[in-house]
Design a protein around this motif. Structure first.
Motif, mmCIF file in Angstrom:
data_model
loop_
_atom_site.group_PDB
_atom_site.id
_atom_site.type_symbol
_atom_site.label_atom_id
_atom_site.label_comp_id
_atom_site.label_asym_id
_atom_site.label_seq_id
_atom_site.Cartn_x
_atom_site.Cartn_y
_atom_site.Cartn_z
ATOM 1 N N ARG A 11 0.885 -1.369 -0.044
ATOM 2 C CA ARG A 11 -0.068 -0.002 -0.103
ATOM 3 C C ARG A 11 0.909 1.035 -0.010
ATOM 4 N NH1 ARG A 11 -3.424 -2.788 -1.546
ATOM 5 N NH2 ARG A 11 -5.048 -3.661 -0.320
ATOM 6 N N SER A 12 0.330 2.287 -0.645
ATOM 7 C CA SER A 12 1.167 3.359 -0.527
ATOM 8 C C SER A 12 0.743 4.309 0.778
ATOM 9 C CB SER A 12 0.677 4.460 -1.794
ATOM 10 O OG SER A 12 1.369 5.802 -1.483
ATOM 11 N N PRO A 13 1.916 4.914 1.421
ATOM 12 C CA PRO A 13 1.547 5.570 2.634
ATOM 13 C C PRO A 13 1.233 7.069 2.470
ATOM 14 C CG PRO A 13 3.987 5.647 2.134
ATOM 15 C CD PRO A 13 3.263 4.618 1.045
ATOM 16 N N LEU A 14 -0.155 7.033 1.872
ATOM 17 C CA LEU A 14 -0.846 8.203 1.514
ATOM 18 C C LEU A 14 -1.032 9.304 2.595
ATOM 19 C CD1 LEU A 14 -3.103 7.300 -1.469
ATOM 20 C CD2 LEU A 14 -0.924 8.556 -1.499
ATOM 21 N N ASP A 57 1.442 18.977 -4.491
ATOM 22 C CA ASP A 57 1.810 17.707 -3.962
ATOM 23 C C ASP A 57 0.387 17.186 -3.013
ATOM 24 O OD1 ASP A 57 3.371 15.471 -3.540
ATOM 25 O OD2 ASP A 57 3.739 15.958 -1.479
ATOM 26 N N MET A 58 0.223 18.085 -2.009
ATOM 27 C CA MET A 58 -0.954 17.822 -1.068
ATOM 28 C C MET A 58 -2.409 17.674 -1.828
ATOM 29 S SD MET A 58 -2.610 19.861 2.081
ATOM 30 C CE MET A 58 -0.923 19.971 2.990
ATOM 31 N N ALA A 59 -2.504 18.485 -3.011
ATOM 32 C CA ALA A 59 -3.869 18.099 -3.813
ATOM 33 C C ALA A 59 -3.806 17.037 -4.512
ATOM 34 C CB ALA A 59 -3.778 19.411 -4.917
ATOM 35 N N MET A 60 -2.487 16.500 -4.900
ATOM 36 C CA MET A 60 -2.607 15.057 -5.483
ATOM 37 C C MET A 60 -2.697 14.008 -4.714
ATOM 38 S SD MET A 60 -2.247 15.544 -8.714
ATOM 39 C CE MET A 60 -1.756 13.833 -9.174
ATOM 40 N N ILE A 61 -2.152 14.379 -3.440
ATOM 41 C CA ILE A 61 -2.223 13.120 -2.306
ATOM 42 C C ILE A 61 -3.736 13.097 -2.001
ATOM 43 C CG2 ILE A 61 -1.668 12.624 0.008
ATOM 44 C CD1 ILE A 61 0.914 14.061 -0.443
ATOM 45 N N ARG A 63 -6.297 13.765 -3.931
ATOM 46 C CA ARG A 63 -6.886 13.046 -5.105
ATOM 47 C C ARG A 63 -6.915 11.646 -4.871
ATOM 48 N NH1 ARG A 63 -5.206 11.908 -10.247
ATOM 49 N NH2 ARG A 63 -6.862 11.605 -11.787
ATOM 50 N N HIS A 64 -5.717 11.302 -4.761
ATOM 51 C CA HIS A 64 -5.304 9.596 -4.667
ATOM 52 C C HIS A 64 -6.207 9.081 -3.350
ATOM 53 C CE1 HIS A 64 -2.549 9.262 -7.983
ATOM 54 N NE2 HIS A 64 -2.008 10.323 -7.589
ATOM 55 N N ILE A 65 -6.262 9.858 -2.203
ATOM 56 C CA ILE A 65 -6.807 9.298 -0.985
ATOM 57 C C ILE A 65 -8.296 9.135 -1.401
ATOM 58 C CG2 ILE A 65 -7.679 9.872 1.272
ATOM 59 C CD1 ILE A 65 -5.030 10.942 1.942
ATOM 60 N N HIS A 66 -9.108 10.154 -1.850
ATOM 61 C CA HIS A 66 -10.420 10.062 -2.465
ATOM 62 C C HIS A 66 -10.871 9.087 -3.498
ATOM 63 C CE1 HIS A 66 -11.649 13.258 0.493
ATOM 64 N NE2 HIS A 66 -10.558 13.943 -0.065
#
Length: 85
Positions: A11-14, A57-61, A63-66
């Motif tokens: 898993r990615s540590p998002l 970077d926070m916006a991309m993170i 997005r990936h979490i959602h």
């Protein structure tokens, strides 16, 4: 591409990346404000650029979490053959 040697539960540590981004956002904003008040426009611009980078970077993170978990093949799916060059 699957090669057959990936960990099954990788898993990615998002969430960790998110909190490190929050930490970086706070420090970049504080650095930008401090250098503006100190009259150092070059350092303020550098911290401002870092602030923008951390925000993206926070916006991309987020997005990936959602997006939630993505399909991962189970143990019953054989690994794909690596491409031959």
């Amino acid at each position: 591409m699957r090669t057959g040697n990936e960990p099954v539960t990788a898993r990615s540590p998002l969430r960790l990346r998110f909190w490190l981004s929050v930490w970086g956002l706070i420090w970049a904003a504080a650095g930008t404000a401090a250098f503006v008040l100190a009259g150092q426009p070059g350092w303020a611009a550098a911290c401002g650029a870092l602030l923008v980078l951390v925000s993206v970077d926070m916006a991309m993170i987020l997005r990936h979490i959602h997006q939630g978990p993505h399909y991962q093949p189970g143990r019953d799916i054989p690994p794909y053959e690596p491409p031959r060059h």
